[in-house]
Design a protein around this motif. Structure first.
Motif, PDB file in Angstrom:
ATOM      1  N   THR A   9      32.326  40.403  40.319  1.00 18.82           N
ATOM      2  CA  THR A   9      31.881  41.193  41.463  1.00 18.82           C
ATOM      3  C   THR A   9      32.544  40.759  42.760  1.00 18.82           C
ATOM      4  OG1 THR A   9      30.003  39.710  41.858  1.00 18.82           O
ATOM      5  CG2 THR A   9      29.634  41.586  40.394  1.00 18.82           C
ATOM      6  N   VAL A  10      33.166  39.583  42.805  1.00 22.62           N
ATOM      7  CA  VAL A  10      33.746  39.087  44.052  1.00 22.62           C
ATOM      8  C   VAL A  10      35.168  39.599  44.278  1.00 22.62           C
ATOM      9  CG1 VAL A  10      32.308  37.026  43.989  1.00 22.62           C
ATOM     10  CG2 VAL A  10      34.616  36.936  43.033  1.00 22.62           C
ATOM     11  N   ASP A  11      35.674  40.401  43.376  1.00 28.31           N
ATOM     12  CA  ASP A  11      37.050  40.901  43.444  1.00 28.31           C
ATOM     13  C   ASP A  11      37.024  42.420  43.296  1.00 28.31           C
ATOM     14  OD1 ASP A  11      39.679  41.647  43.043  1.00 28.31           O
ATOM     15  OD2 ASP A  11      40.014  40.322  41.338  1.00 28.31           O
ATOM     16  N   PRO A  12      37.383  43.176  44.356  1.00 29.92           N
ATOM     17  CA  PRO A  12      37.338  44.643  44.242  1.00 29.92           C
ATOM     18  C   PRO A  12      38.277  45.192  43.187  1.00 29.92           C
ATOM     19  CG  PRO A  12      38.446  43.965  46.270  1.00 29.92           C
ATOM     20  CD  PRO A  12      37.817  42.735  45.696  1.00 29.92           C
ATOM     21  N   ALA A  13      39.398  44.514  42.932  1.00 33.46           N
ATOM     22  CA  ALA A  13      40.338  44.984  41.916  1.00 33.46           C
ATOM     23  C   ALA A  13      39.833  44.709  40.511  1.00 33.46           C
ATOM     24  CB  ALA A  13      41.706  44.331  42.107  1.00 33.46           C
ATOM     25  N   SER A  14      38.749  43.959  40.395  1.00 30.83           N
ATOM     26  CA  SER A  14      38.117  43.667  39.112  1.00 30.83           C
ATOM     27  C   SER A  14      36.878  44.536  38.906  1.00 30.83           C
ATOM     28  CB  SER A  14      37.743  42.185  39.057  1.00 30.83           C
ATOM     29  OG  SER A  14      37.138  41.845  37.839  1.00 30.83           O
ATOM     30  N   ILE A  15      35.963  44.522  39.891  1.00 26.04           N
ATOM     31  CA  ILE A  15      34.699  45.232  39.709  1.00 26.04           C
ATOM     32  C   ILE A  15      34.863  46.740  39.830  1.00 26.04           C
ATOM     33  CG2 ILE A  15      33.974  45.110  42.130  1.00 26.04           C
ATOM     34  CD1 ILE A  15      31.784  44.700  38.947  1.00 26.04           C
ATOM     35  N   CYS A  16      35.808  47.223  40.619  1.00 32.27           N
ATOM     36  CA  CYS A  16      35.984  48.680  40.747  1.00 32.27           C
ATOM     37  C   CYS A  16      36.437  49.315  39.434  1.00 32.27           C
ATOM     38  CB  CYS A  16      36.937  49.003  41.889  1.00 32.27           C
ATOM     39  SG  CYS A  16      36.249  48.645  43.526  1.00 32.27           S
ATOM     40  N   PRO A  17      37.454  48.773  38.743  1.00 34.88           N
ATOM     41  CA  PRO A  17      37.765  49.318  37.421  1.00 34.88           C
ATOM     42  C   PRO A  17      36.613  49.169  36.438  1.00 34.88           C
ATOM     43  CG  PRO A  17      39.611  48.035  38.236  1.00 34.88           C
ATOM     44  CD  PRO A  17      38.464  47.786  39.174  1.00 34.88           C
ATOM     45  N   ALA A  18      35.857  48.060  36.527  1.00 34.42           N
ATOM     46  CA  ALA A  18      34.716  47.885  35.632  1.00 34.42           C
ATOM     47  C   ALA A  18      33.683  48.974  35.854  1.00 34.42           C
ATOM     48  CB  ALA A  18      34.099  46.507  35.846  1.00 34.42           C
ATOM     49  N   LYS A  19      33.413  49.316  37.110  1.00 38.46           N
ATOM     50  CA  LYS A  19      32.452  50.374  37.406  1.00 38.46           C
ATOM     51  C   LYS A  19      32.943  51.721  36.882  1.00 38.46           C
ATOM     52  CE  LYS A  19      30.260  48.320  41.485  1.00 38.46           C
ATOM     53  NZ  LYS A  19      30.054  48.420  42.964  1.00 38.46           N
ATOM     54  N   GLU A  20      34.237  51.983  37.042  1.00 42.10           N
ATOM     55  CA  GLU A  20      34.794  53.228  36.515  1.00 42.10           C
ATOM     56  C   GLU A  20      34.681  53.273  34.991  1.00 42.10           C
ATOM     57  OE1 GLU A  20      36.037  55.935  38.195  1.00 42.10           O
ATOM     58  OE2 GLU A  20      35.193  54.908  39.943  1.00 42.10           O
ATOM     59  N   LEU A  21      34.866  52.132  34.353  1.00 42.23           N
ATOM     60  CA  LEU A  21      34.743  52.066  32.900  1.00 42.23           C
ATOM     61  C   LEU A  21      33.298  52.291  32.470  1.00 42.23           C
ATOM     62  CD1 LEU A  21      36.339  51.510  30.287  1.00 42.23           C
ATOM     63  CD2 LEU A  21      35.884  49.070  30.631  1.00 42.23           C
ATOM     64  N   VAL A  75      40.255  38.898  24.425  1.00 40.63           N
ATOM     65  CA  VAL A  75      39.659  38.884  25.751  1.00 40.63           C
ATOM     66  C   VAL A  75      40.608  39.578  26.720  1.00 40.63           C
ATOM     67  CG1 VAL A  75      38.581  37.486  27.550  1.00 40.63           C
ATOM     68  CG2 VAL A  75      38.629  36.641  25.181  1.00 40.63           C
ATOM     69  N   ILE A  76      40.042  40.445  27.569  1.00 41.09           N
ATOM     70  CA  ILE A  76      40.821  41.188  28.561  1.00 41.09           C
ATOM     71  C   ILE A  76      40.153  40.991  29.916  1.00 41.09           C
ATOM     72  CG2 ILE A  76      41.605  43.475  29.299  1.00 41.09           C
ATOM     73  CD1 ILE A  76      41.327  44.243  26.237  1.00 41.09           C
ATOM     74  N   PHE A  77      40.884  40.426  30.874  1.00 34.12           N
ATOM     75  CA  PHE A  77      40.357  40.195  32.213  1.00 34.12           C
ATOM     76  C   PHE A  77      40.882  41.258  33.175  1.00 34.12           C
ATOM     77  CE2 PHE A  77      40.080  35.985  30.298  1.00 34.12           C
ATOM     78  CZ  PHE A  77      38.867  35.509  30.765  1.00 34.12           C
ATOM     79  N   LEU A  78      40.009  41.713  34.078  1.00 36.37           N
ATOM     80  CA  LEU A  78      40.381  42.635  35.146  1.00 36.37           C
ATOM     81  C   LEU A  78      40.430  41.851  36.449  1.00 36.37           C
ATOM     82  CD1 LEU A  78      38.001  45.594  34.202  1.00 36.37           C
ATOM     83  CD2 LEU A  78      40.312  45.110  33.341  1.00 36.37           C
ATOM     84  N   SER A  79      41.510  42.005  37.216  1.00 35.53           N
ATOM     85  CA  SER A  79      41.697  41.118  38.362  1.00 35.53           C
ATOM     86  C   SER A  79      42.616  41.742  39.403  1.00 35.53           C
ATOM     87  CB  SER A  79      42.305  39.791  37.876  1.00 35.53           C
ATOM     88  OG  SER A  79      42.598  38.925  38.944  1.00 35.53           O
ATOM     89  N   LYS A  80      42.618  41.115  40.582  1.00 40.47           N
ATOM     90  CA  LYS A  80      43.597  41.446  41.610  1.00 40.47           C
ATOM     91  C   LYS A  80      44.896  40.683  41.350  1.00 40.47           C
ATOM     92  CE  LYS A  80      41.988  37.891  44.841  1.00 40.47           C
ATOM     93  NZ  LYS A  80      41.335  37.629  46.147  1.00 40.47           N
ATOM     94  N   HIS A  81      45.946  41.156  41.981  1.00 38.32           N
ATOM     95  CA  HIS A  81      47.266  40.537  41.916  1.00 38.32           C
ATOM     96  C   HIS A  81      47.770  40.405  43.342  1.00 38.32           C
ATOM     97  CE1 HIS A  81      51.572  40.085  40.937  1.00 38.32           C
ATOM     98  NE2 HIS A  81      51.787  41.045  41.795  1.00 38.32           N
ATOM     99  N   GLU A 169      44.169  46.647  50.526  1.00 41.14           N
ATOM    100  CA  GLU A 169      44.244  48.112  50.554  1.00 41.14           C
ATOM    101  C   GLU A 169      44.371  48.687  49.150  1.00 41.14           C
ATOM    102  OE1 GLU A 169      47.375  51.621  51.935  1.00 41.14           O
ATOM    103  OE2 GLU A 169      47.701  49.543  52.583  1.00 41.14           O
ATOM    104  N   TYR A 170      45.200  48.060  48.331  1.00 43.63           N
ATOM    105  CA  TYR A 170      45.438  48.560  46.983  1.00 43.63           C
ATOM    106  C   TYR A 170      44.376  48.070  46.004  1.00 43.63           C
ATOM    107  CZ  TYR A 170      49.820  49.761  49.167  1.00 43.63           C
ATOM    108  OH  TYR A 170      50.751  50.270  50.018  1.00 43.63           O
ATOM    109  N   TRP A 171      43.821  46.868  46.232  1.00 46.12           N
ATOM    110  CA  TRP A 171      42.755  46.384  45.360  1.00 46.12           C
ATOM    111  C   TRP A 171      41.570  47.340  45.351  1.00 46.12           C
ATOM    112  CZ3 TRP A 171      42.757  40.987  48.118  1.00 46.12           C
ATOM    113  CH2 TRP A 171      43.953  40.314  47.790  1.00 46.12           C
ATOM    114  N   ARG A 172      41.366  48.045  46.476  1.00 45.93           N
ATOM    115  CA  ARG A 172      40.225  48.943  46.611  1.00 45.93           C
ATOM    116  C   ARG A 172      40.558  50.399  46.321  1.00 45.93           C
ATOM    117  NH1 ARG A 172      35.905  46.435  48.809  1.00 45.93           N
ATOM    118  NH2 ARG A 172      36.267  44.385  49.781  1.00 45.93           N
ATOM    119  N   ARG A 173      41.777  50.667  45.905  1.00 45.48           N
ATOM    120  CA  ARG A 173      42.179  52.053  45.656  1.00 45.48           C
ATOM    121  C   ARG A 173      41.449  52.608  44.441  1.00 45.48           C
ATOM    122  NH1 ARG A 173      47.520  53.854  47.550  1.00 45.48           N
ATOM    123  NH2 ARG A 173      47.601  55.184  45.697  1.00 45.48           N
TER     124      ARG A 173
END
Length: 220
Positions: A9-21, A75-81, A169-173
């Motif tokens: 939840t502390v990473d928008p590039a992680s939790i945003c795709p999770a919410k979409e999933l 295991v598959i991790f979702l994350s920012k880059h 900007e892109y992490w939150r796209r």
């Protein structure tokens, strides 16, 4: 055998795709791991959400097996880059810090000399990621990149990271989050189609890696 998809939840590039999933059909609440990590179940996929940095929760595969009795096969991790170029990118990479020696302090998780087994889906998923990103008009704005391994957390099962880069900007796209969610959805066969990159020794699908760059970058 279950597949773990891990988000924080502390990473928008992680939790945003999770919410979409999780917005897609078929998900049910699952058990709480260690009283703090929430889980959701859909077929043989388990989506885990925690509140720490993505590299801070070691041994999630073993901890899940111990808590549930379910064998984890990947295991598959979702994350920012992040990258010094700040260029928008969608990346996939294995994990580990095998270049570090005993006594070195890993700056971004893992342990010296360790690397998780690479998830064999990475090659075919690069091709699928390129296809989905094109269909969502993210190319050529976003670079589709296979990245070198450079961080943790520690796992023992075949593992990969899927990342959105390279600035907040892109992490939150939303469109980038939707592309990553669709990659996992289609790639694991949750939508009813066959999984992409079925990597059992009897059904291994062999695909070339999509041509890409190795970025001199780091996890944020």
């Amino acid at each position: 055998m279950v597949k773990l998809v891990v988000a924080t939840t502390v990473d928008p590039a992680s939790i945003c795709p999770a919410k979409e999933l999780l917005a897609k059909p078929g998900w049910q609440p699952g058990p709480t791991l260690d009283q703090s990590i929430r889980s959701f179940s859909n077929g043989d996929v388990r989506l885990l959400e925690h509140n720490k940095g993505i590299v801070e929760e070691d041994d999630l595969d073993q901890r899940w097996e111990n808590a549930t009795g379910q064998t984890v096969d990947e295991v598959i991790f979702l994350s920012k880059h992040t990258a010094v170029s700040n260029r928008p990118a969608l990346t996939i990479h294995p994990i580990g810090v095998p270049h570090l020696k005993e006594g070195d302090v890993p700056p971004q998780g893992g342990k010296p000399g360790w690397a998780a087994p690479p998830n064999p889906r990475m090659g075919p998923w690069m091709i699928l990621l390129n296809k989905i990103a094109e269909s969502h008009n993210l190319i050529p704005e976003f670079e589709i990149t296979f990245e070198a391994t450079h961080h943790g957390p520690v796992t023992t099962k075949p593992t990969m990271f899927i990342e959105i880069g390279s600035t907040e900007e892109y992490w939150r796209r939303l469109d980038a989050a939707q592309v990553v969610a669709l990659l996992v959805w289609e790639g694991l066969g949750l939508g009813g189609g066959p999984p992409v990159g079925n990597w059992s020794r009897y059904h291994m699908q062999v695909f070339p890696l999509y041509p890409s760059n190795i970025l001199g970058s780091s996890f944020g």
